[in-house]
Structures are given as C-alpha cells and as structure tokens.
Design an enzyme around this catalytic site. Structure first.
Site, PDB file in Angstrom:
ATOM      1  N   PHE A 144       1.091  -1.342   0.364  1.00 15.24           N
ATOM      2  CA  PHE A 144      -0.145  -0.122   0.293  1.00 15.24           C
ATOM      3  C   PHE A 144       0.981   1.299  -0.040  1.00 15.24           C
ATOM      4  O   PHE A 144       0.511   2.248  -1.211  1.00 15.24           O
ATOM      5  CB  PHE A 144      -1.169  -0.196   1.910  1.00 15.24           C
ATOM      6  CG  PHE A 144      -1.927   1.012   1.127  1.00 15.24           C
ATOM      7  CD1 PHE A 144      -2.604   1.417   0.159  1.00 15.24           C
ATOM      8  CD2 PHE A 144      -2.079   1.873   2.621  1.00 15.24           C
ATOM      9  CE1 PHE A 144      -2.752   3.109   0.434  1.00 15.24           C
ATOM     10  CE2 PHE A 144      -2.912   3.218   2.807  1.00 15.24           C
ATOM     11  CZ  PHE A 144      -3.520   3.276   1.781  1.00 15.24           C
TER      12      PHE A 144
ATOM     13  N   GLY B 179       4.365   0.768   0.276  1.00 18.37           N
ATOM     14  CA  GLY B 179       5.769   0.448   0.805  1.00 18.37           C
ATOM     15  C   GLY B 179       6.446  -0.115  -1.232  1.00 18.37           C
ATOM     16  O   GLY B 179       5.200   0.089  -2.013  1.00 18.37           O
TER      17      GLY B 179
ATOM     18  N   TYR C  63      -6.088   6.049  12.844  1.00 24.42           N
ATOM     19  CA  TYR C  63      -4.438   5.522  13.371  1.00 24.42           C
ATOM     20  C   TYR C  63      -4.142   5.968  14.952  1.00 24.42           C
ATOM     21  O   TYR C  63      -3.989   4.610  15.575  1.00 24.42           O
ATOM     22  CB  TYR C  63      -4.213   6.198  12.993  1.00 24.42           C
ATOM     23  CG  TYR C  63      -1.840   6.514  12.818  1.00 24.42           C
ATOM     24  CD1 TYR C  63      -1.525   5.449  12.049  1.00 24.42           C
ATOM     25  CD2 TYR C  63      -1.595   6.880  13.808  1.00 24.42           C
ATOM     26  CE1 TYR C  63      -0.147   4.995  12.297  1.00 24.42           C
ATOM     27  CE2 TYR C  63      -0.358   6.617  14.079  1.00 24.42           C
ATOM     28  CZ  TYR C  63       0.616   5.764  12.768  1.00 24.42           C
ATOM     29  OH  TYR C  63       1.808   5.515  12.789  1.00 24.42           O
TER      30      TYR C  63
END
Ligand code: NAD
Ligand code: UDP
Length: 310
Positions: free
Chosen positions: A35, A37, A144
């Site tokens: 995604f 990387g 997050y």
C-alpha cells in the site's frame, strides 16, 4: 539463526529492519501488501537466499512457522493513513489479532510497532510511558491513534490471557533513507522541496514541536527490545529526545541543502499535536539503548538519499 516475520517489511522502517536482521544471520520473511511500501526499498535484498518476500494483507490470516514477529504493517504518514481511515483501523486491529494468533500458535515472540500518537496531543511533556494520553476518539487522526491504542490493548490481553510473549515499542518520528518522497511527512516534504528550490510548506505557524530519530538508531532499539530476556514487555518509548520547532526545522533543512526555497505557511490540519518529545529513561534503563546519530549527520545522509531519488 532465527526465522523472523516482518510485516510491513517493504516500508520505510521495515526495509531497514529486514536488512539488519539479515545482516545478523537470520532468515527473514517480509510480508507486505505494498500500500505504501515498494519493492525498490528491498530490491537489494531479493538475491539473498535467507530473504523471502510475500505479498499479503495483514488483515487476513497468515500461516507460517516463525520464532519472532515484528508487526509494522500500517501506513504511518497522516495523508496515507487518512486516505482510507476504515482500512487503517482494520489494519491495526485485525492485523494485530492475526499476528497475535500466529504468535500464540507457534509460540513466537511478537513486537508491535506502536507510536507516540497513543499520547495524542500530549498535555504531559516530555512524554513518559506512564502517561495515558490526550486522544480525540472521533477526529481525522483517530483511525490511526485509536487503532494503535487498541493494538496495544490486544497485545497485553493476549499476554495476560494466553501468555503470548509480547513487546510493545512506541516509536517517535523517525526519518532516513527509503522514506517515500511523496508520503507527505515533514522530513521528506521539506527535503524534497528544498532540493527543488520550491516553497517549504509549514502547516500552522511552525511553533509545534517534534523530535526526530534516525532510522538505524530506531532499528537497533527495536531489536534490543525483541531480544531482551528479562520479561520486559514495554511499552517503551523509542525516539530521539532532541526537540525542535517545525519552523526551526525548516530553516535547518534550507541551510543544510543550501537551498533558495522560501517558507510559506498553510493551514494546520486538525488535531495536529502541538508538542512531542520522548522521555527515554525507561529505554536507557531496561535496554541500555539511546540514539547515537545526531540530527545533522542523519539529515545529511537522508538528503543524499533524496538527491538520488528525485
Ligand atoms: P510505511 O508506510 O513506510 O510502511 C508501512 C508498510 O506497511 C508499507 O510497506 C505498507 O505497504 C505496509 N502495509 C500497510 N498496510 C498493510 C496491510 N494491511 N497489510 C500488509 N502490509 C501493509 O511506514 P513506516 O514509517 O515504515 O512505519 C512502519 C511502522 O512503524 C508502522 O506501523 C507505523 O505506524 C510505525 N511508526 C512509524 C513512525 C515513523 O516515524 N516512521 C512513527 C511511529 C510509528
Ligand atoms: N508538517 C508541515 N509541513 C509539511 C508536513 C508536515 O509543517 O509539509 C508538520 C505537521 O503539521 C506536523 C509536523 O510537521 O506538525 C510533523 O508532521 P508529520 O506528518 O511528519 O508527522 P506527525 O508527527 O504529525 O505524525
């Protein structure tokens, strides 16, 4: 020699961790859904016969026999984790459940890459591990922050309920080569802007602070945490306590790159933490760890890297 799974291994930190674990003689399985990387960050490892690359999404179960698991899979830059916030929450929560289930089945040690974001917009400064944080549960950063907080909860519940051998590290802002030039974080944005003599974009008035840790220091701390044999589960802060305002940081990057860039001020995104600096007393005591790369040296290496990729 150990067999080690690194989720998010094709990302910025993961790529350095995979390389260091290979250098230490281990077998490394790098799991990533690409995604954020990229294969470029681990391309130089692909010829090593102790390295395996697996395209897989950590929200789905994964079966393998390993001794250790480093769970890093999760986008880390605000624009990336806010792009699909529901997926971010799933990656943190389902991802850690899958890795804890795997650790339980094969009796592996598991280390979770948690974050200074569990402290939210901190009222206590510098942040110690005993501080419970000041997190907005419904804001744009919550997918997050709360995902990572839930991941910590699950780590400790699997430890108490199933005796899984867990390690939790709270990572503070980390930078270095292999950062994605488009990932929107402050270090990559400012260096790329400075190298191209474009405007340096400060969000807000630049009085907010951060403390930046070079990636090799962080990786050394993560491995020390995994290898400690004293039953220390954490959470432990890993970061460099040298604190700077974002405005001073912009000026420093301009100086180091000898850039003609001008500074411009843009709106501050909501819930942007006003201050952040790790208290690393616990890491020093328990792991005998502290950063050794000073910010200027680390930034010069990072600037060299970005010169080659842009
Ligand atoms: P990154 O975005 O470069 O790397 C994350 C990696 O995870 C990427 O390779 C991405 O493709 C992969 N990934 C994302 N979702 C996935 C999924 N569902 N399944 C499999 N792979 C997935 O970020 P990074 O800076 O290398 O951060 C790594 C870890 O460290 C993250 O968990 C992040 O939350 C944590 N962390 C990083 C920092 C920092 O300053 N870099 C600070 C605090 C915490
Ligand atoms: N920031 C900035 N300009 C940019 C990118 C980020 O001023 O081009 C600010 C951002 O608002 C925050 C700090 O720099 O206050 C660090 O941002 P980053 O996204 O790197 O990480 P954070 O610590 O906020 O997760």
């Amino acid at each position: 020699m150990k067999r080690i799974l690194v989720t998010g291994g094709a990302g910025f930190i993961g790529s350095h961790l995979c390389e260091e674990l290979l250098n230490r003689g281990n077998d490394v399985i790098c799991l990533d859904n690409f995604f954020t990387g990229s294969k470029d960050s681990i391309r130089h490892l692909l010829d090593n016969n102790r390295f395996e690359l697996v395209r897989h999404d950590v929200t789905k179960e994964y079966f393998i026999e390993v001794d250790e698991i480093y769970n890093l899979a999760c986008p880390a830059s605000p624009p990336h984790y806010q792009y699909n916030p529901i997926k971010t929450a799933k990656t943190s929560v389902l991802g850690v459940i899958n890795m804890l289930g795997l650790a339980k089945r094969c009796k592996a040690k598991v280390l979770q890459a948690s974050t200074s974001e569990v402290y939210g917009d901190p009222i206590v400064h510098p942040q110690k591990e005993t501080y419970w944080g000041n997190v907005n549960p419904i804001g744009i950063r919550s997918c997050y922050d709360e995902g990572k907080r839930m991941a910590e909860t699950l780590m400790f519940d699997y430890h108490r309920q199933n005796n899984v051998d867990i390690r939790v590290v709270r990572i503070f802002n980390t930078y270095g080569p292999n950062m994605d030039k488009n990932d929107g974080r402050v270090v990559s944005n400012f260096i790329v802007q400075a190298l191209q003599n474009k405007d340096i974009t400060i969000y807000g008035d630049g009085s907010q602070t951060r403390s930046f840790c070079y990636v090799s220091d962080l990786v050394a701390g993560m491995i020390k945490m995994m290898e400690n044999e004293e039953g220390f589960n954490g959470p432990v802060n890993l970061g460099n306590p040298v604190e700077t305002s974002i405005l001073d940081f912009a000026k420093f990057i301009i100086e180091l790159t000898n850039s003609k860039s001008k500074i411009v001020f843009l709106p501050l995104p909501s819930d942007d933490p006003t201050q952040r600096k790790p208290d690393i007393t616990l890491a020093k005591e328990k792991l005998n760890w502290e950063p050794v790369v000073n910010v200027k040296d680390g930034l010069l290496k990072t600037i060299e890297y970005f010169k080659n990729v842009i």
